[in-house]
Motif scaffolding. Structure first.
Motif, short mmCIF file in Angstrom:
data_model
loop_
_atom_site.label_atom_id
_atom_site.label_comp_id
_atom_site.label_asym_id
_atom_site.label_seq_id
_atom_site.Cartn_x
_atom_site.Cartn_y
_atom_site.Cartn_z
N MET A 198 -0.43 -14.88 -7.15
CA MET A 198 -0.66 -14.20 -5.88
C MET A 198 0.01 -12.83 -5.94
N ASP A 199 -0.74 -11.78 -5.57
CA ASP A 199 -0.20 -10.43 -5.67
C ASP A 199 -0.88 -9.55 -4.63
N GLY A 200 -0.12 -9.08 -3.66
CA GLY A 200 -0.69 -8.29 -2.59
C GLY A 200 -0.66 -9.09 -1.29
N LEU A 201 -1.47 -8.69 -0.33
CA LEU A 201 -1.49 -9.33 0.99
C LEU A 201 -2.38 -10.57 0.97
N TRP A 202 -1.79 -11.73 1.25
CA TRP A 202 -2.52 -12.99 1.36
C TRP A 202 -2.61 -13.38 2.82
N LYS A 203 -3.76 -13.94 3.20
CA LYS A 203 -3.98 -14.36 4.58
C LYS A 203 -4.42 -15.82 4.61
N SER A 204 -3.92 -16.55 5.62
CA SER A 204 -4.33 -17.93 5.87
C SER A 204 -4.93 -18.00 7.26
N TYR A 205 -5.86 -18.95 7.45
CA TYR A 205 -6.59 -19.05 8.71
C TYR A 205 -6.58 -20.48 9.23
N TYR A 206 -6.58 -20.61 10.57
CA TYR A 206 -6.84 -21.91 11.17
C TYR A 206 -8.31 -22.24 10.89
N ASN A 207 -8.69 -23.52 10.99
CA ASN A 207 -10.09 -23.86 10.72
C ASN A 207 -11.04 -23.31 11.77
N THR A 208 -10.49 -22.70 12.82
CA THR A 208 -11.31 -22.02 13.83
C THR A 208 -11.65 -20.59 13.40
N GLY A 209 -11.01 -20.12 12.31
CA GLY A 209 -11.24 -18.75 11.84
C GLY A 209 -10.19 -17.77 12.32
N ILE A 210 -9.31 -18.20 13.22
CA ILE A 210 -8.24 -17.33 13.72
C ILE A 210 -7.15 -17.19 12.66
N LEU A 211 -6.64 -15.99 12.51
CA LEU A 211 -5.58 -15.72 11.53
C LEU A 211 -4.35 -16.57 11.82
N TRP A 212 -3.87 -17.28 10.82
CA TRP A 212 -2.70 -18.16 10.94
C TRP A 212 -1.46 -17.44 10.42
N SER A 213 -1.58 -16.82 9.22
CA SER A 213 -0.44 -16.11 8.67
C SER A 213 -0.91 -15.06 7.67
N GLU A 214 -0.02 -14.12 7.42
CA GLU A 214 -0.26 -13.11 6.40
C GLU A 214 1.08 -12.74 5.79
N GLY A 215 1.06 -12.61 4.46
CA GLY A 215 2.30 -12.30 3.79
C GLY A 215 2.05 -11.60 2.48
#
Length: 146
Positions: free
Chosen positions: A76-93
């Motif tokens: 992993m390198d750079g900005l990673w994003k995770s989402y709820y199964n609804t499509g709403i952003l859950w986290s970014e790091g």
């Protein structure tokens, strides 16, 4: 007539360039769920004759996007994003070759910020702030290394 021939050759040139570019990138399925749906796929580029993964996506069983982000040296390198199964952003790091480095933001399922902070070499650093689901501020914690 000559103009038409020139346009035809220009068209052929662009088509051939496009097909060469398409051959230099693609998508590989890395993991599947037991019933065959894609769990993880990677976008790759051909560099010096080798297939190099440059971006990865992971999915929920229903096919919605779970997380995504760039890769470097298969990490992993750079900005990673995770989402709820609804499509709403859950986290970014932010990551640097697999190591948490940089900003980290996490959100409640309604989209309001839950917490924000900063990592240095996989360790929390600086001031982290936390909020309730309604958006009201809860607290801050100082993780600064002194």
């Amino acid at each position: 007539m000559m103009r038409l021939v020139q346009l035809f050759f220009i068209f052929l040139f662009f088509v051939s360039c496009q097909s060469v570019d398409e051959q230099k990138q693609g998508v590989d399925v890395v993991k599947t769920f037991p019933e065959g749906a894609v769990k993880v796929d990677q976008l790759y580029e051909i560099l010096d004759g080798n297939k190099v993964a440059v971006y990865q996506r992971e999915y929920y069983e229903d096919g919605s996007l779970l997380k995504e982000g760039p890769l470097k040296n298969e990490k992993m390198d750079g900005l990673w994003k995770s989402y709820y199964n609804t499509g709403i952003l859950w986290s970014e790091g932010e990551f640097t070759e697999g190591v948490r480095n940089g900003i980290s933001n996490t959100y409640h399922a309604n989209g309001n910020r839950y917490y924000e902070g900063h990592f240095i070499n996989n360790e929390k650093d600086s001031i982290w702030r936390f909020w309730r689901e309604d958006g009201s501020f809860i607290k801050q914690i100082d993780f600064s290394k002194k």
